[in-house]
Design a protein around this motif. Structure first.
Motif, PDB file in Angstrom:
ATOM      1  N   THR A   8       2.584   1.598  -2.883  1.00 12.76           N
ATOM      2  CA  THR A   8       2.260   1.982  -4.522  1.00 12.76           C
ATOM      3  C   THR A   8       1.481   3.584  -4.186  1.00 12.76           C
ATOM      4  N   ALA A   9       0.886   3.569  -3.214  1.00 14.00           N
ATOM      5  CA  ALA A   9       0.999   5.566  -3.311  1.00 14.00           C
ATOM      6  C   ALA A   9       1.607   6.382  -3.388  1.00 14.00           C
ATOM      7  N   GLY A  10       2.868   5.632  -3.000  1.00 19.70           N
ATOM      8  CA  GLY A  10       4.480   6.267  -3.662  1.00 19.70           C
ATOM      9  C   GLY A  10       4.653   6.217  -4.833  1.00 19.70           C
ATOM     10  N   VAL A  11       3.704   5.671  -6.128  1.00 19.38           N
ATOM     11  CA  VAL A  11       4.303   5.522  -7.233  1.00 19.38           C
ATOM     12  C   VAL A  11       2.813   6.185  -7.755  1.00 19.38           C
ATOM     13  N   CYS A  12       1.886   6.537  -7.025  1.00 17.81           N
ATOM     14  CA  CYS A  12       0.489   7.663  -7.603  1.00 17.81           C
ATOM     15  C   CYS A  12       1.042   8.838  -7.474  1.00 17.81           C
ATOM     16  N   PHE A  13       1.787   8.912  -6.238  1.00 11.17           N
ATOM     17  CA  PHE A  13       2.433  10.910  -6.176  1.00 11.17           C
ATOM     18  C   PHE A  13       3.405  10.708  -7.643  1.00 11.17           C
ATOM     19  N   ALA A  14       4.456  10.212  -7.681  1.00 11.98           N
ATOM     20  CA  ALA A  14       4.619   9.794  -8.423  1.00 11.98           C
ATOM     21  C   ALA A  14       4.542  10.478 -10.015  1.00 11.98           C
ATOM     22  N   ALA A  15       3.697   9.098 -10.094  1.00  9.46           N
ATOM     23  CA  ALA A  15       3.120   9.309 -11.807  1.00  9.46           C
ATOM     24  C   ALA A  15       2.319  10.767 -11.635  1.00  9.46           C
ATOM     25  N   SER A  16       1.416  10.993 -10.583  1.00  5.20           N
ATOM     26  CA  SER A  16       1.004  12.197 -10.025  1.00  5.20           C
ATOM     27  C   SER A  16       1.823  13.909 -11.231  1.00  5.20           C
ATOM     28  N   ALA A  17       3.054  13.520 -10.708  1.00  6.65           N
ATOM     29  CA  ALA A  17       3.839  14.711 -10.419  1.00  6.65           C
ATOM     30  C   ALA A  17       4.647  15.049 -12.379  1.00  6.65           C
ATOM     31  N   VAL A  36       1.042  -0.840  -0.256  1.00  6.51           N
ATOM     32  CA  VAL A  36       0.155  -0.176   0.123  1.00  6.51           C
ATOM     33  C   VAL A  36       0.631   1.395   0.253  1.00  6.51           C
ATOM     34  N   GLY A  37       2.130   0.728   1.166  1.00  8.76           N
ATOM     35  CA  GLY A  37       2.738   2.487   0.713  1.00  8.76           C
ATOM     36  C   GLY A  37       3.310   2.285  -0.300  1.00  8.76           C
ATOM     37  N   ALA A  68      -2.211   6.413   1.145  1.00  6.87           N
ATOM     38  CA  ALA A  68      -1.362   7.215   2.237  1.00  6.87           C
ATOM     39  C   ALA A  68      -2.424   6.857   3.136  1.00  6.87           C
ATOM     40  N   ALA A  69      -3.009   7.256   3.620  1.00 10.60           N
ATOM     41  CA  ALA A  69      -4.429   7.239   4.435  1.00 10.60           C
ATOM     42  C   ALA A  69      -4.004   6.388   5.408  1.00 10.60           C
ATOM     43  N   LEU A  70      -4.724   4.851   4.104  1.00  6.38           N
ATOM     44  CA  LEU A  70      -5.384   3.888   5.004  1.00  6.38           C
ATOM     45  C   LEU A  70      -3.866   3.369   5.591  1.00  6.38           C
ATOM     46  N   LEU A  83      -5.033  10.760 -10.406  1.00 10.36           N
ATOM     47  CA  LEU A  83      -3.836   9.835  -9.490  1.00 10.36           C
ATOM     48  C   LEU A  83      -3.398  10.463  -8.420  1.00 10.36           C
ATOM     49  N   LEU A  84      -3.464  11.711  -7.740  1.00 11.06           N
ATOM     50  CA  LEU A  84      -2.753  12.124  -6.747  1.00 11.06           C
ATOM     51  C   LEU A  84      -3.906  12.056  -6.003  1.00 11.06           C
ATOM     52  N   ARG A  85      -5.393  12.041  -5.952  1.00 13.11           N
ATOM     53  CA  ARG A  85      -6.676  11.558  -5.291  1.00 13.11           C
ATOM     54  C   ARG A  85      -6.095  10.026  -4.209  1.00 13.11           C
ATOM     55  N   ALA A  86      -5.581   9.312  -5.514  1.00 10.96           N
ATOM     56  CA  ALA A  86      -5.593   7.629  -5.069  1.00 10.96           C
ATOM     57  C   ALA A  86      -4.304   7.725  -4.362  1.00 10.96           C
TER      58      ALA A  86
END
Length: 123
Positions: free
Chosen positions: A16-25, A13-14, A49-51, A41-44
């Motif tokens: 995947t959250a980092g990948v979503c942030f990086a892909a969003s950027a 989960v962590g 990250a909250a999960l 991607l940023l919302r995901a």
């Protein structure tokens, strides 16, 4: 069907959250006009990250392990009141959170300093 236990891997989960942030950027820098993609991607990433923060670790249980439906209903109700009638709802939310904080029993944590002192004496 047989009941199965579903476990979420905290590392997965962590990451995947980092990948979503990086892909969003990357998408935001490469194609800023594509707000749907980098915003999604940023919302995901925020949700993951909250999960991630709520998942259990070796030292603490999951956040929802001691879930109280009554407290959740009261908090949601006062939050809705704060949206509809802020002059009444915002003080109600503050009072509810203070009462919850004051009357929630604290868990005793093992004293690390005391353990270290006993190890020093034993040596």
């Amino acid at each position: 069907m047989t009941p199965q236990t579903v476990t979420l891997n905290r590392w997965l989960v962590g990451i995947t959250a980092g990948v979503c942030f990086a892909a969003s950027a990357v998408v935001a820098l490469a194609a800023p006009q594509e707000q749907m993609w980098w915003g999604g991607l940023l919302r995901a990433g925020v949700v993951l990250a909250a999960l991630w923060t709520c998942l259990p670790t070796k030292n603490r249980p999951a956040v929802w392990a001691d879930f109280s439906p009554t407290t959740a209903a009261l908090l949601i109700g006062t939050l809705l009141l704060a949206i509809v009638r802020p002059k009444i709802g915002i003080p109600a939310v503050v009072v509810l959170l203070v009462v919850r904080y004051v009357f929630t029993p604290r868990r005793k944590r093992p004293a690390k300093a005391a353990t270290r002192d006993h190890e020093r004496v034993a040596r």
